[in-house]
Design a protein around this motif. Structure first.
Motif, PDB file in Angstrom:
ATOM      1  N   GLY A   1       0.411  -1.207  -0.457  1.00 16.69           N
ATOM      2  CA  GLY A   1      -0.022  -0.127   0.108  1.00 16.69           C
ATOM      3  C   GLY A   1       1.004   1.293   0.100  1.00 16.69           C
TER       4      GLY A   1
ATOM      5  N   SER B   1       0.692   3.419  -2.565  1.00 16.72           N
ATOM      6  CA  SER B   1       1.207   5.067  -3.300  1.00 16.72           C
ATOM      7  C   SER B   1       0.715   5.428  -2.921  1.00 16.72           C
ATOM      8  N   SER B   2       0.062   5.841  -1.849  1.00 14.95           N
ATOM      9  CA  SER B   2      -0.222   6.874  -0.490  1.00 14.95           C
ATOM     10  C   SER B   2      -0.026   7.302   1.110  1.00 14.95           C
TER      11      SER B   2
ATOM     12  N   PHE C   1       1.107   6.768   4.314  1.00 18.27           N
ATOM     13  CA  PHE C   1       1.618   6.209   5.462  1.00 18.27           C
ATOM     14  C   PHE C   1       2.763   5.600   4.676  1.00 18.27           C
TER      15      PHE C   1
ATOM     16  N   ASP D   1      -1.984  -6.583  -4.976  1.00 15.95           N
ATOM     17  CA  ASP D   1      -3.179  -6.323  -4.294  1.00 15.95           C
ATOM     18  C   ASP D   1      -3.243  -7.399  -3.110  1.00 15.95           C
ATOM     19  N   VAL D   2      -3.437  -6.733  -2.658  1.00 12.15           N
ATOM     20  CA  VAL D   2      -2.550  -8.093  -1.157  1.00 12.15           C
ATOM     21  C   VAL D   2      -4.361  -8.972  -0.416  1.00 12.15           C
TER      22      VAL D   2
ATOM     23  N   ASN E   1       0.982  -2.613   5.730  1.00  7.41           N
ATOM     24  CA  ASN E   1       0.631  -0.994   5.719  1.00  7.41           C
ATOM     25  C   ASN E   1      -0.498  -0.985   4.828  1.00  7.41           C
TER      26      ASN E   1
ATOM     27  N   THR F   1      -1.600  -1.325  12.408  1.00  7.67           N
ATOM     28  CA  THR F   1      -2.960  -1.127  13.376  1.00  7.67           C
ATOM     29  C   THR F   1      -3.988  -0.534  12.908  1.00  7.67           C
TER      30      THR F   1
ATOM     31  N   TYR G   1     -14.108  -1.356  10.740  1.00  2.00           N
ATOM     32  CA  TYR G   1     -12.780  -0.985  10.516  1.00  2.00           C
ATOM     33  C   TYR G   1     -11.885  -1.651  12.006  1.00  2.00           C
TER      34      TYR G   1
ATOM     35  N   LYS H   1      -8.930  -4.449  13.024  1.00  2.00           N
ATOM     36  CA  LYS H   1      -7.974  -4.254  13.522  1.00  2.00           C
ATOM     37  C   LYS H   1      -7.122  -4.628  15.030  1.00  2.00           C
TER      38      LYS H   1
ATOM     39  N   GLY I   1      -2.295   6.987  15.409  1.00  2.00           N
ATOM     40  CA  GLY I   1      -4.016   7.807  16.407  1.00  2.00           C
ATOM     41  C   GLY I   1      -3.927   8.213  14.819  1.00  2.00           C
TER      42      GLY I   1
ATOM     43  N   PHE J   1      -4.018  10.359  11.642  1.00  5.09           N
ATOM     44  CA  PHE J   1      -3.542  11.209  10.754  1.00  5.09           C
ATOM     45  C   PHE J   1      -4.015  11.626   9.901  1.00  5.09           C
TER      46      PHE J   1
ATOM     47  N   THR K   1      -4.525  11.101   6.383  1.00  4.77           N
ATOM     48  CA  THR K   1      -3.836  10.701   4.712  1.00  4.77           C
ATOM     49  C   THR K   1      -4.659  10.575   4.169  1.00  4.77           C
TER      50      THR K   1
ATOM     51  N   LEU L   1      -6.974   8.114   3.614  1.00  4.02           N
ATOM     52  CA  LEU L   1      -7.724   7.154   4.087  1.00  4.02           C
ATOM     53  C   LEU L   1      -8.835   7.990   4.778  1.00  4.02           C
TER      54      LEU L   1
ATOM     55  N   MET M   1     -10.332  14.786  12.132  1.00  7.12           N
ATOM     56  CA  MET M   1      -8.640  13.826  11.515  1.00  7.12           C
ATOM     57  C   MET M   1      -8.260  14.982  10.285  1.00  7.12           C
TER      58      MET M   1
END
Ligand SMILES: NC(=O)c1ccc[n+]([C@@H]2O[C@H](COP(=O)([O-])OP(=O)(O)OC[C@H]3O[C@@H](n4cnc5c(N)ncnc54)[C@H](OP(=O)(O)O)[C@@H]3O)[C@@H](O)[C@H]2O)c1
Length: 292
Positions: free
Chosen positions: A10, A12-13, A15, A55-56, A83, A135, A149, A153, A182, A184, A186, A188, A216
């Motif tokens: 992961g 491409s963006s 983290f 692709d995971v 990630n 995580t 989600y 995790k 926590g 971030f 991104t 996401l 966020m």
């Protein structure tokens, strides 16, 4: 400096992208993977970075082939960074079986299948390897509309805690680390998936989640700094130098405060239920071999 080879999903963006850039600048070798290599074209210009389409959610057989191919890029892999992930919102009654399974396929089975694919390689090497999984504080605390989600995790936390204890028990040269950020800023946040089926009864939860995501955006951590801290923890250097690295490392103050509140109140609740729970111990005294 000892140069290590990292395999990261992961990239491409968020983290993932920052991890690749930081590790490459520190002189490490990186195999950066993404759903499409078109989105990480710029990494190919870096001498010490190779790219691979992964692709995971692919089958364990395909992921095994990807890992075997990746080992040939630099002759080995030292660190797996699980990630890749995404966030599915929605109250649990709203979410379909398919939506929940897609979350688990990406966030849980992806890391699990890649870990299984790489473990024989890691166990066969003399130097210590590392399996690091991103995580979340949502792996410890769940919220309204974040149950899907958070479940993925929580599952990761349980899986990697178990794996860590197994690696220690058989004295395998493999360390296991969970990085629990926590909030971030991104991609996401904007890529967060909404449920297909919306039930009006859950509108207060939707208002709560909207304000959480807005917050966020406003106050979330900077991904580049988060990635730097993740690498420090993985390599025990920089801000983590000289520290013993635990199984779980939080990133961001909310990643510490919110779980700590839960740990404290849970510890109090467990203590206050001790005598209730202990009634089962005395019941066991009179139990014969037919007891279940
Ligand atoms: N941001 C936060 O506040 C936060 C907090 C705690 C934990 N995390 C975790 O941090 C990790 C990285 O997320 P991020 O915050 O950096 O968000 P991000 O910018 O959205 O990055 C997620 C990455 O995962 C990739 N991905 C999604 N599904 C994939 C799949 N099936 N196969 C391969 N790659 C896939 C995405 O690729 P595409 O863009 O191409 O789909 C993207 O590159 C995730 O595990 C996330 O749960 C984030």
């Amino acid at each position: 400096m000892i140069t290590k080879v990292f395999y990261i999903t992961g990239t491409s963006s968020g983290f993932g992208r920052e991890l690749v850039l930081d590790l490459a600048s520190r002189g490490h070798k990186v195999i950066a993977t993404a759903l499409s290599t078109d989105w990480i074209e710029d990494f190919a210009k870096l001498d010490n970075v190779k790219t691979q389409k992964v692709d995971v959610t692919d089958s364990p057989t395909i992921l095994q082939q990807k890992v075997e191919e990746a080992i040939t890029f630099f002759g080995k892999i030292d660190v797996l960074v699980n990630n890749a992930g995404f966030s599915q919102t929605g109250c649990l009654e709203e979410l379909s079986d398919g939506e929940l399974r897609k979350s688990f396929d990406t966030n849980f089975f992806g890391p699990v299948n890649l870990t299984k694919a790489i473990l024989p390689h890691f166990r066969s090497t003399e130097t210590e390897s590392l399996i690091c999984t991103v995580t979340s504080m949502c792996g410890i605390v769940s919220f309204p509309m974040a149950g899907a989600y958070a479940s993925t995790k929580f599952a990761l936390e349980g899986y990697f805690e178990g794996l860590s204890s197994e690696m220690k028990m058989v004295q395998a040269p493999v360390r296991v680390l969970c990085i629990a950020p926590g909030g971030f800023k991104t991609e996401l946040i904007d890529n967060t998936k909404k449920p297909q089926n919306i039930l009006d009864v859950y509108s207060p939860a939707r208002v709560y989640m909207d304000s959480l995501l807005k917050n966020m955006h406003a106050t979330g951590g900077i991904p580049k700094i988060g990635a730097k801290l993740m690498i420090d923890a993985m390599l025990q250097e920089g801000s983590a130098e000289g520290k013993e690295i635990p199984l779980r490392v939080p990133i961001g103050s909310d990643g510490v405060d919110i779980p700590l509140d839960k740990f404290k109140s849970q510890a109090e609740a467990y203590e206050s239920w001790r005598s209730f729970a202990a009634e089962a111990d005395s019941a066991m005294d009179g139990c014969n071999t037919n007891c279940n």
